[in-house]
Enzyme design. Structure first.
Site, short mmCIF file in Angstrom:
data_model
loop_
_atom_site.label_atom_id
_atom_site.label_comp_id
_atom_site.label_asym_id
_atom_site.label_seq_id
_atom_site.Cartn_x
_atom_site.Cartn_y
_atom_site.Cartn_z
N ALA A 66 -4.83 4.79 -5.88
CA ALA A 66 -4.09 4.45 -7.24
C ALA A 66 -2.92 3.57 -6.96
O ALA A 66 -2.49 2.65 -7.79
CB ALA A 66 -3.82 5.77 -8.11
N ASP A 98 3.81 15.18 -2.91
CA ASP A 98 2.55 14.92 -2.69
C ASP A 98 1.85 15.14 -1.63
O ASP A 98 0.96 14.29 -0.98
CB ASP A 98 2.17 13.32 -3.33
#
EC number: 2.7.11.1
Length: 710
Positions: free
Chosen positions: A247, A359
């Protein structure tokens, strides 16, 4: 901050290149400032009154501070001399480091500026982050992921030093260099003989590191923020050099100044002021970290339309390795070693750098050519003060599948959110299965994780140490999750349980050798412990080094026994820790080492090369790696001028057969449609030789036999 971790870092060997050494110096400076602030705050909180335990802690910290200052000053002195020499040749001045006395003033000023600017940064974040959080569900054929992205995701931005202040620091530093050169004898008079010797040893090691840096000296002017790399120096082809993407953007293989690198290119190339700050913050966070299990950042380009991050080139990532449909994943033990690598890297982020990654997932755990796992992608990372928490006011950031429930619920969180993610990584690496394949929408997934507290089922076949660690890491309560310092310690036990299958053998290793970095142990230490357990003298056991010592470590003094090699010995020869059969098994191993026909664990291919051109029934016995428990040995021999192979099977004996089979096993070999049974390998070979099935022991050399195709 973890004092033991800091001590390891201070005592570690110096980097061999100048850029890494400068980063090492900067890391020392950050640790020094953090420790100093910690002690001052502790005194303020207690109004100057401290307990005996606190006093001991403070004294220990001050010793560490002293060690840091000593190492920093030695580096400064050598670099200053190097810079003064260069400045005389180039008619320019470019001091590399700022003296500690001057730096303390600068740090105090910067701390005040940072404190004043924190509120401004928070306000800017609130004003600039007007976009709603975006939920991205990635339904690929190979992997199903959900990512939650916010455009501006950093709260901490490094402050720029004014140019005038930098110039003043340079002048002050030059004055200090001159004073150091003019008064070396006066300084020496105040040092004891031991201190002088220690200083000389430290300087000698640093001089050795500098000697490896090469003659070409890079610009040493100091600046804050990421090193700027001109876009024309970053060369890659968008069609042929693509490594991956998501993304955020794409990653390419590139060349920068003659070095192969990885380049991360964001999709959005025209950045607002706040987005540019976030981008620079990501690079700055990466630049602060120097650890073998963290991807090394080399620089960045911030030119509009050419925004890029340049880092060291890695071979692949854990997601591609584990979930590839073309290649089988590595054995469980190797996968757990990779998890330990990741844990060591994250422990460094938490313990030294005070950075939360935010993350952690398989795709962000990179693998180098030497199979070392390194933490990458710091796009969501944040710096957090010890003992404080963070919160996502406008929505959670990260990858939903690995996201801690407190983050998903927009509650306050800390570094324990990374621990939760690691628990899922550990499960995924152990099972090689995708996480939560039954969920494709965020709402039911949120309900399952946050409200119902569901977690993937852990197979019963997992070692207890692995099951327990996974459960602790993904506990719903962050306070019950272990720190990464504890995780790394528990991972050593997991490695032992996954590397050594036999219960007695695993207990022997855990009791005697389990410690940080305990994947191997020197042979001398190993044989001493083995001797005390099996009640045999070390002199009797010493020939076994030929079997136990790993070939890749033979160059080390005395050799090294690895957990993997130790496990293979236990599988090939049986449980030599058994009080009844153990001594007989060990004596059988020693007897085999005397036989010319025993060729250790050579491959089938090598055995055939050794047998080529030999007389009929020339033979050798080798250890088999295909099934070391059921068929631990293979007889290879020449028959009709060609090599043939027979596997020797092994099985446990019944209680009433112990007298006939004193090793606790019976060995079976097929011969002319029948199966011959023996009580030991030496007995088997002697009998086959007596009846003429085997004749001449094969030497370890090869005969060059020409073929028609040669």
């Amino acid at each position: 901050m973890d004092i033991n971790l800091i001590k390891q870092y201070i005592n570690s060997s110096l980097p061999n290149d100048k850029e890494s050494l400068i980063q090492y110096y900067g890391q020392l400076k950050q640790i020094l400032n953090a420790l100093s602030d910690k002690e001052q705050q502790q005194l303020l909180n207690n109004n100057g009154k401290i307990s005996e335990q606190q006093q001991l802690s403070i004294e220990n910290n001050y010793k560490v501070i002293g060690s840091i200052e000593e190492k920093m000053k030695s580096i400064e002195h050598l670099f200053n001399n190097l810079d003064v020499s260069d400045s005389n040749n180039n008619n320019s001045t470019s001091p590399v480091f700022i003296s500690l006395d001057n730096q303390n003033t600068v740090n105090n000023n910067n701390n005040n500026n940072n404190n004043n600017n924190n509120n401004n940064n928070n306000n800017n974040n609130n004003n600039n982050n007007s976009l709603a959080p975006t939920v991205i569900l990635d339904n690929n054929d190979n992997k199903k992921t959900a990512e939650i992205i916010l455009p501006d995701h950093h709260n901490n931005t490094p402050q720029q030093q004014p140019e005038q202040q930098v110039q003043q620091q340079q002048v002050q530093q030059q004055q200090q260099v001159q004073q150091q050169q003019q008064q070396p004898e006066q300084q020496q008079q105040h040092l004891t003989e031991e201190q002088i010797q220690k200083q000389q040893q430290s300087q000698a090691s640093i001089q050795q590191a500098i000697a490896n840096m090469g003659e070409k000296k890079r610009s040493s002017s100091r600046h804050s923020g990421p090193p700027e790399i001109p876009p024309e120096e970053i060369k890659f082809d968008v069609k042929t050099d693509l490594l991956g993407g998501g993304a955020y953007g794409k990653v390419y293989k590139a060349t920068c100044r003659g070095k192969k690198v990885a380049v991360k290119v964001p999709k959005k190339q025209t950045l607002s002021e706040s987005e540019l700050k976030s981008f620079k913050n990501e690079v700055e966070i990466m630049k602060q970290i120097f650890h073998p299990n963290v991807v090394l950042c080399l620089g960045a380009c911030t030119k509009p339309g050419k925004v890029m991050i340049v880092s060291e080139l890695m071979q692949t990532d854990l997601e591609k390795l584990i979930h590839s449909s073309e290649v089988e994943p590595p054995p469980l033990y190797e996968r757990m070693k990779m998890c330990l690598d990741a844990a060591l890297g994250i422990n460094w982020l938490h313990g030294i750098c005070n950075i939360i990654h935010r993350d952690l997932k398989l795709a962000n755990l990179m693998i180098s050519k030497d199979k070392t796992v390194k933490i990458g992608d710091f796009g969501f990372s944040q710096v957090i003060k010890t003992g404080t928490t963070l919160s996502d006011q406008k929505g959670p950031k990260g990858t939903a599948l690995y996201m801690a429930p407190e983050v998903m619920m927009k509650h306050e969180f800390n570094e324990k959110a990374d621990v939760y993610s690691f628990g899922l990584i550990l499960y995924e690496m152990a099972t090689c299965e995708e996480l939560f394949p039954e969920y494709s929408e965020i709402d039911p997934f949120y309900d399952a994780i946050c409200n119902k507290k569901l977690r993937p089922p852990i197979p019963d076949s997992f070692p207890k140490s692995l099951k327990t660690l996974i459960q602790k890491c993904w506990d719903h309560d962050p306070n019950k999750r272990p720190s990464f310092n504890e995780v790394t310690q528990r991972m050593n036990e997991v490695l032992t349980d996954t590397a050594i299958s036999g219960l007695d053998a695993a207990m022997f290793w855990k009791y005697n050798f389990i410690k940080p970095e305990s994947e191997s142990v020197p042979w001398n230490e190993f044989v001493y412990k083995l001797s005390s357990v099996v009640n045999l003298p070390t002199q009797v056991l010493s020939p076994l080094a030929q079997l136990f010592v790993s070939q890749s470590y033979e160059e080390e003094i005395g050799g090294v026994v690895t957990m993997e090699r130790f496990d293979l010995m236990n599988k090939w020869f049986g449980n030599f820790f058994n009080s009844k059969y153990g001594p007989a098994i060990l004596y059988e191993m020693i007897e085999l080492l005397k036989k010319r026909w025993f060729h250790f664990d050579i491959s089938r291919d090598i055995s055939e090369k050794r047998l080529r051109g030999r007389p009929e029934n020339t033979f050798l016995l080798r250890l088999s790696a295909n099934d070391p428990i059921k068929t631990p040995f293979t007889i290879s021999k020449t028959k009709g001028s060609k090599p043939t192979h027979k596997r020797v099977s092994r099985e446990d004996v019944q209680i009433n057969e112990i007298k006939q089979f004193p090793m606790g096993y019976k060995f079976t070999v097929p011969l002319d449609g029948n199966e011959l049974v023996f009580g030991s390998i030496t007995q088997m070979v002697e009998e086959l030789h007596r009846i003429g099935n085997l004749s001449i022991p094969c030497p370890i050399t090869e005969i060059k036999v020409p073929y028609l195709t040669d």
